[in-house]
Design an enzyme around this catalytic site. Structure first.
Site, PDB file in Angstrom:
ATOM      1  N   HIS A  55      -3.691  -5.385  -0.435  1.00 31.82           N
ATOM      2  CA  HIS A  55      -3.429  -5.839   0.937  1.00 31.82           C
ATOM      3  C   HIS A  55      -3.409  -7.364   1.033  1.00 31.82           C
ATOM      4  CE1 HIS A  55      -3.560  -2.034   3.240  1.00 31.82           C
ATOM      5  NE2 HIS A  55      -4.276  -1.625   2.201  1.00 31.82           N
TER       6      HIS A  55
ATOM      7  N   CYS B 222       0.831  -1.206   0.000  1.00 30.29           N
ATOM      8  CA  CYS B 222       0.000   0.000   0.000  1.00 30.29           C
ATOM      9  C   CYS B 222       0.869   1.261   0.000  1.00 30.29           C
ATOM     10  CB  CYS B 222      -0.971  -0.044   1.171  1.00 30.29           C
ATOM     11  SG  CYS B 222      -2.282   1.200   1.083  1.00 30.29           S
TER      12      CYS B 222
ATOM     13  N   GLU C 139      -2.397  -9.115   3.405  1.00 34.89           N
ATOM     14  CA  GLU C 139      -2.748  -9.549   4.767  1.00 34.89           C
ATOM     15  C   GLU C 139      -4.247  -9.600   4.994  1.00 34.89           C
ATOM     16  OE1 GLU C 139      -3.361  -5.222   5.066  1.00 34.89           O
ATOM     17  OE2 GLU C 139      -1.953  -6.513   4.005  1.00 34.89           O
TER      18      GLU C 139
END
Length: 412
Positions: A376, A292, A378
């Site tokens: 993202h 990001c 995660e």
């Protein structure tokens, strides 16, 4: 007790255990009027169900159908008024704020507090029911002093943002009859150093004693990034955004650059440190992975240009193309800026591209193990299709010859 009744009673017991956490019968629909003023002159009226507080911010939207607990605590939303396009919100409540995971982090959230300035929804469910809920969404927002409005036409609001771009707004609850604000006098949150507002102020260690040593620059790091790294055997040193990490890279196996809010060009100290690291002699090369904001910072250090997207990409189903393998991933995203790769220095290339709008989603070095993802991996919330990228990064950190470029696994 007859044998055939025992399974039925056990099932009933499980139902009581899993579905017993729900709102009481004494809760009522919100009734206090609230107004949202937009800088284009539009005023929308709804009902307040959060803290009765007036706030200003940049109005954005996210298309995720679930995960408001994670979104509200994502530091990348600092300074923003968040619109949820999912019509009904609040029906599964909010989990415990005090329960911690094995890493000492709040188990169900992405930071220690709500970072959005306010929340806008169409239909707020004042009754909730979920096995993991500890309170209503309204109670949590009120605890944290965050205003929220329901009963708004969020389709109209989303279409307006898509057509004109992210827009400044003000929520008026204390005096709804007050005249619309003078937006020429309102500060744009993107003019603030939002990263400095959310970054840690001193180094913090997670996974002490683990064999792989990673230094992570915190621009507003989501907690699930910490979880993903530490559970893979990383001793993670999280440092402030302006930390002089170039001076200590010899003590670590790799460098991680986190997500975060706002304009990446505000982080000039980080960019200068990255310029030193990426131009180090070959024998000093260490793998670098950015997510990001981390993608934008490495892109700037590599000669790219940061550009603000009209309305950003925020949601859980953004398609991203991998130029190395030809794969397409479904990714969660939350960003308002991207990198224009046309000015990248020699040796750098585009790694990922958004299949919807063609914006950059990541870069890589052609000969060194440096790579980024604008999305993202995660998750939390959203799909976990790209979680394997943490393994790609750590495999590079653990190789004896760590100077080779990043290679992604090819799917059969």
């Amino acid at each position: 007790m007859t044998n055939f009744l025992r399974p039925l009673l056990r099932t009933a017991g499980r139902r009581r255990r899993f579905f017993s956490t729900q709102s009481k019968d004494d809760v009522f629909r919100p009734t206090q009027l609230a107004r949202l003023h937009l800088e284009d002159g539009t005023t929308l009226t709804g009902k307040s169900f959060g803290s009765p507080t007036n706030v200003e911010g940049e109005v954005v939207f996210t298309t995720g159908m679930v995960g408001y607990s994670e979104s509200l605590t994502d530091p990348s939303y600092q300074g923003q008024i968040l619109t949820l396009t999912q019509p009904m919100v609040g029906n599964y409540g909010v989990p415990s704020r005090t329960e911690m995971d094995e890493y000492g982090l709040p188990k169900y959230f992405e930071s220690y507090k709500i970072h959005t300035s306010a929340l806008l929804v169409q239909d707020y469910s004042h009754h909730y029911s979920h096995w993991n809920a500890s309170s209503s969404l309204a109670a949590w927002l009120q605890e944290e002093g965050v205003p929220a409005i329901c009963g708004l036409d969020t389709r109209l609001l989303t279409k307006k943002i898509r057509e004109t771009g992210a827009i400044l707004g003000k929520i008026e609850i204390e005096d709804i009859d007050a005249p619309p604000p003078d937006f020429t006098q309102m500060a744009n949150p993107n003019a603030r150093h939002l990263v400095d507002e959310v970054s840690v102020t001193e180094p913090t260690l997670y996974g002490k004693g683990n064999s792989t040593k990673i230094i992570a620059v915190d621009g507003g790091m989501k907690y699930n990034i910490i979880r993903q790294l530490v559970k893979r055997g990383v001793e993670l040193t999280v440092v402030p955004w302006n930390y002089k990490f170039s001076e200590v890279m010899d003590q670590y196996d790799g460098l991680f650059l986190s997500n975060g809010p706002g304009d990446p060009t505000m982080c000039q100290e980080t960019i200068r440190e990255l310029e030193k690291v990426v131009t180090c002699p070959p024998e000093q090369v260490k793998p670098i992975y950015g997510i990001c904001l981390g993608n934008q910072l490495l892109g700037l250090a590599a000669g790219g240009t940061a550009e603000k997207l009209p309305f950003g990409n925020r949601g859980q189903n953004q398609p991203v193309l991998n130029h190395q393998t030809g794969d397409c991933y479904i990714t969660p995203q939350n960003h308002g800026y991207h990198i224009n790769c046309s000015t990248l220095q020699p040796g750098w290339k585009t790694l990922f591209t958004n299949a919807n709008d063609g914006s950059n989603e990541g870069i890589a070095h052609e000969t060194r193990p440096y790579f980024t993802a604008q999305f993202h991996p995660e998750a939390c919330s959203g799909p976990t299709d790209t979680e394997f990228m943490f393994d790609v990064f750590l495999d590079a950190c653990r190789r004896e010859q760590s100077g080779d470029p990043i290679l992604f696994p090819t799917r059969p």
